[in-house]
Scaffold this motif. Structure first.
Motif, short mmCIF file in Angstrom:
data_model
loop_
_atom_site.label_atom_id
_atom_site.label_comp_id
_atom_site.label_asym_id
_atom_site.label_seq_id
_atom_site.Cartn_x
_atom_site.Cartn_y
_atom_site.Cartn_z
N ARG A 204 0.82 -1.22 0.00
CA ARG A 204 0.00 0.00 0.00
C ARG A 204 0.85 1.27 0.00
NH1 ARG A 204 -2.02 3.94 -0.50
NH2 ARG A 204 -4.00 4.82 0.19
N GLU A 205 1.91 1.28 0.77
CA GLU A 205 2.71 2.50 0.90
C GLU A 205 3.48 2.84 -0.38
OE1 GLU A 205 6.34 1.99 3.52
OE2 GLU A 205 5.33 0.06 3.87
N HIS A 206 3.59 1.87 -1.29
CA HIS A 206 4.30 2.11 -2.54
C HIS A 206 3.37 2.06 -3.75
CE1 HIS A 206 7.97 1.93 -0.25
NE2 HIS A 206 7.64 0.75 0.22
N LEU A 207 2.06 2.09 -3.50
CA LEU A 207 1.07 2.10 -4.58
C LEU A 207 0.96 3.53 -5.11
CD1 LEU A 207 -1.11 0.62 -6.22
CD2 LEU A 207 -2.72 1.11 -4.37
N VAL A 208 1.36 3.73 -6.37
CA VAL A 208 1.45 5.07 -6.95
C VAL A 208 0.21 5.42 -7.77
CG1 VAL A 208 2.78 6.51 -8.56
CG2 VAL A 208 3.96 5.01 -6.95
N ALA A 209 -0.39 4.42 -8.44
CA ALA A 209 -1.55 4.68 -9.30
C ALA A 209 -2.41 3.42 -9.40
CB ALA A 209 -1.10 5.13 -10.68
#
Length: 275
Positions: A204-209
């Motif tokens: 989740r913390e690295h979900l950009v789009a």
């Protein structure tokens, strides 16, 4: 406020693509940095790309790019070098345009006898590309629908590839809702479970789009065919809306079809009404 947008053409250039996105009510968009059917290295108009970057910043437009169709991070040996050059070219163009990342599909199965061969090759390719890349734009790994040997259909796989890479700080994620539904990752009404897993794994913390797409085929079909959000799809609209609420701070980019008489402008307007 959620950000909604769609994939747009760069036929008139990068700045023209950004202006088109804004004109149809989008505050996010995706584009192919070059010919979507080629791995060639493009000599691009840097001034146009820089103007696109400034226009997007002035108007609050979020952008991502998508690698050409032939791009694979599990290529045959004779395609490794050309793929690496192409990916570096994509990153440079997207970075000059001010994009947050370049979407790359997770790799495919390459060996019937070695189940780890594909993952080793993916790491080799990502490490070779990112060791040469120092821009702000990230590679965004996208989950697969499962039609080719079912690799890249779980959050665990995506997170592990990022964790094991030499440059995890240069890798993020792009979640495709159609692919998630088709692969069996998300059935539409288990968003709470998906979010919990995404948080636990560090996805989740690295979900950009998020690629916001409905599916023309049923849950678990492993068929990658996008449908419009509110017409012709197997994912219930309220389930998509629940997912949007759960990931409301992540920009949503439509890759939905035009052939059924529904424009991206219309869909964006419908989605905008949810804010």
């Amino acid at each position: 406020m959620k950000k909604f947008g769609c994939h747009v053409s760069i036929r008139g250039g990068y700045l023209a693509a950004a202006k088109h996105a804004l004109a149809i009510g989008a505050d996010a968009f995706q584009f192919f940095p070059k010919n979507p059917r080629s791995l060639s290295v493009k000599e691009f108009d840097r001034d146009d790309a820089e103007q696109c970057k400034h226009f997007c910043k002035e108007n609050g437009l979020f952008t991502i790019a998508h690698t050409p169709y032939p791009t694979s991070i599990t290529p045959h040996d004779d395609k490794k070098d050309v793929t690496i050059s192409s990916l570096l070219n994509d990153l440079l163009i997207a970075d000059t345009c001010g994009s947050a990342g370049v979407v790359v599909h997770f790799g495919n199965k390459i060996s019937e006898t070695d189940p780890l061969a594909s993952y080793h090759l993916m790491l080799e390719m990502l490490n070779r590309v990112l060791s040469q890349w120092n821009g702000a734009c990230k590679i965004l790994l996208e989950n697969n629908a499962g039609k080719q040997a079912a690799l890249g259909t779980t959050l665990e796989e995506l997170v592990q590839i990022r964790n094991l890479s030499d440059h995890p700080e240069k890798i993020g994620f792009c979640l495709d809702t159609c692919h998630a539904f088709a692969s069996g990752l998300w059935n539409g009404n288990d968003t709470e479970i998906l979010v919990e897993k995404a948080n636990e794994l560090g996805y989740r913390e690295h979900l950009v789009a998020i690629h916001l797409n409905n599916s023309m085929h049923p849950y678990g079909s492993r068929k990658d065919r996008h449908a419009n959000i509110y017409k012709g799809g197997y994912i219930k609209s309220n389930d998509l809306e629940d997912l949007m609420d759960a990931f409301k701070d992540v920009p949503f980019v439509l890759e939905t079809p035009h052939e059924f008489g529904i424009s991206h402008e219309e869909e964006i307007a419908q989605l905008r009404g949810l804010n």
